[in-house]
Write a protein that holds these residues in place. Sequence first.
Motif, PDB file in Angstrom:
ATOM      1  N   ASP A  58       0.809  -1.219   0.000  1.00  0.00           N
ATOM      2  CA  ASP A  58       0.000   0.000   0.000  1.00  0.00           C
ATOM      3  C   ASP A  58       0.847   1.276   0.000  1.00  0.00           C
ATOM      4  OD1 ASP A  58      -2.693  -0.839  -0.077  1.00  0.00           O
ATOM      5  OD2 ASP A  58      -2.616  -1.435   2.027  1.00  0.00           O
ATOM      6  N   VAL A  59       2.173   1.129   0.042  1.00  0.00           N
ATOM      7  CA  VAL A  59       3.038   2.299   0.223  1.00  0.00           C
ATOM      8  C   VAL A  59       3.921   2.524  -0.997  1.00  0.00           C
ATOM      9  CG1 VAL A  59       4.814   3.336   1.684  1.00  0.00           C
ATOM     10  CG2 VAL A  59       3.093   1.821   2.702  1.00  0.00           C
ATOM     11  N   MET A  60       3.836   3.706  -1.585  1.00  0.00           N
ATOM     12  CA  MET A  60       4.650   4.030  -2.759  1.00  0.00           C
ATOM     13  C   MET A  60       5.267   5.406  -2.647  1.00  0.00           C
ATOM     14  SD  MET A  60       2.611   2.743  -6.049  1.00  0.00           S
ATOM     15  CE  MET A  60       1.969   1.094  -6.101  1.00  0.00           C
ATOM     16  N   PRO A  61       6.545   5.488  -2.300  1.00  0.00           N
ATOM     17  CA  PRO A  61       7.215   6.785  -2.324  1.00  0.00           C
ATOM     18  C   PRO A  61       7.362   7.217  -3.783  1.00  0.00           C
ATOM     19  CG  PRO A  61       8.532   5.122  -1.131  1.00  0.00           C
ATOM     20  CD  PRO A  61       7.450   4.403  -1.850  1.00  0.00           C
ATOM     21  N   TRP A  62       7.017   8.456  -4.056  1.00  0.00           N
ATOM     22  CA  TRP A  62       7.150   8.950  -5.433  1.00  0.00           C
ATOM     23  C   TRP A  62       7.613  10.405  -5.377  1.00  0.00           C
ATOM     24  CZ3 TRP A  62       8.052   6.593  -9.696  1.00  0.00           C
ATOM     25  CH2 TRP A  62       7.893   7.228 -10.932  1.00  0.00           C
ATOM     26  N   ASP A 115      -0.757  -1.405  -4.952  1.00  0.00           N
ATOM     27  CA  ASP A 115      -0.025  -1.880  -6.134  1.00  0.00           C
ATOM     28  C   ASP A 115      -0.799  -2.933  -6.920  1.00  0.00           C
ATOM     29  OD1 ASP A 115       0.393  -4.222  -4.641  1.00  0.00           O
ATOM     30  OD2 ASP A 115       2.500  -3.797  -4.225  1.00  0.00           O
ATOM     31  N   CYS A 116      -2.002  -3.258  -6.473  1.00  0.00           N
ATOM     32  CA  CYS A 116      -2.869  -4.149  -7.251  1.00  0.00           C
ATOM     33  C   CYS A 116      -3.719  -3.369  -8.254  1.00  0.00           C
ATOM     34  CB  CYS A 116      -3.775  -4.960  -6.337  1.00  0.00           C
ATOM     35  SG  CYS A 116      -2.837  -6.056  -5.250  1.00  0.00           S
ATOM     36  N   CYS A 117      -3.729  -2.033  -8.144  1.00  0.00           N
ATOM     37  CA  CYS A 117      -4.523  -1.261  -9.116  1.00  0.00           C
ATOM     38  C   CYS A 117      -3.783  -0.018  -9.636  1.00  0.00           C
ATOM     39  CB  CYS A 117      -5.885  -0.873  -8.536  1.00  0.00           C
ATOM     40  SG  CYS A 117      -5.798   0.063  -7.012  1.00  0.00           S
ATOM     41  N   PHE A 118      -2.521   0.151  -9.225  1.00  0.00           N
ATOM     42  CA  PHE A 118      -1.774   1.328  -9.666  1.00  0.00           C
ATOM     43  C   PHE A 118      -0.285   1.084  -9.470  1.00  0.00           C
ATOM     44  CE2 PHE A 118       0.327   5.125  -7.645  1.00  0.00           C
ATOM     45  CZ  PHE A 118       0.598   5.826  -8.811  1.00  0.00           C
ATOM     46  N   GLN A 119       0.514   1.514 -10.444  1.00  0.00           N
ATOM     47  CA  GLN A 119       1.960   1.564 -10.210  1.00  0.00           C
ATOM     48  C   GLN A 119       2.624   2.479 -11.219  1.00  0.00           C
ATOM     49  OE1 GLN A 119       5.953  -1.024  -9.340  1.00  0.00           O
ATOM     50  NE2 GLN A 119       4.225  -2.157 -10.132  1.00  0.00           N
ATOM     51  N   PRO A 120       3.485   3.385 -10.740  1.00  0.00           N
ATOM     52  CA  PRO A 120       4.250   4.210 -11.671  1.00  0.00           C
ATOM     53  C   PRO A 120       5.326   3.371 -12.367  1.00  0.00           C
ATOM     54  CG  PRO A 120       4.336   5.105  -9.411  1.00  0.00           C
ATOM     55  CD  PRO A 120       3.785   3.724  -9.337  1.00  0.00           C
TER      56      PRO A 120
END
Length: 305
Positions: free
Chosen positions: A137-141, A200-205
């Motif tokens: 659930d965690v995405m540093p961007w 990350d099951c529905c979005f990822q850069p």
Amino acid sequence: MMQLHIVDETAPLKAVILGTAESCGPVPKPEEAYDPKSLEHILAGTYPKEEDMVKEMDAFAEVFHKYGVKVFRPEVLKDCNQIFSRDIAFVIEDKLFHSNILPDREREFEAIHEVLDQIDPKKIIRPPEEVHIEGGDVMPWNDYIFIGTYTGKDYPDFITARTNKEAVEFIQELFPNKTVKAFELRKSNTNAKDNALHLDCCFQPVGKDKAILHKNGFLVEEEYQWLVDYFGKENIFEIDKDEMYNMFSNVFSISPEVVVSEKSFTRLNNWLREQGFTVEEIPYAEIAKQEGLLRCSTMPLIREK
């Protein structure tokens, strides 16, 4: 000492923990399933075999070696599913967070002691008990930290609801100079096609400015729209329900130019190549049956500054 460094999803990878499928134990009973997709395969008699999953993970390790990435594997625990290292911990900047996960997965964290022993103990953070958070659930961007969450009153009813609003507040307090952007995810204990287990099951850069996205994974249309506006419609690969179910957004970036993907993801892999990416295709369809794929089974430690 290891200097952790993760500020985004795609900078060149230097060191990573890759889970292991060795000694992953017998097929779970239906009541032991943590997610609807595993349950489906348990009931259908198509639950993946250990030897097939070991082969798939070896193929992933080979790609890392090809690109000179240092790969750590957990100590193998008997009869324990240790494939999804992203669940047990995650790194933001120079800190490693120890997820508060289902209690019977606590020993999975201890099994990465080879890495933990190389990290300054002050940089290992165990959130307070009321904070529920998993790495998926965690995405540093860059200036943002994207977090998938579920804040409905029925949160306790969903074994698939993994990250709560206390977690969003906790991360925001620790990183005051970043903007924490939370996204409400659609949850279902029973229908895998209506369940976004993690962000990350529905979005990822991918790359520097592109993203894979599934609209129905988001409960709030404005939050989905925010991502579309942020990346720009022309930079987004929108996946449908079946593609989300097959984990199309759970690929893994070794660098801004190189993406590891499942070999059957033809539509996605063609699009990535059209955008100029090198796509390293590996077989991962057996592991996918447990509602996790490439990003779920990795835990990046160091990406180049």
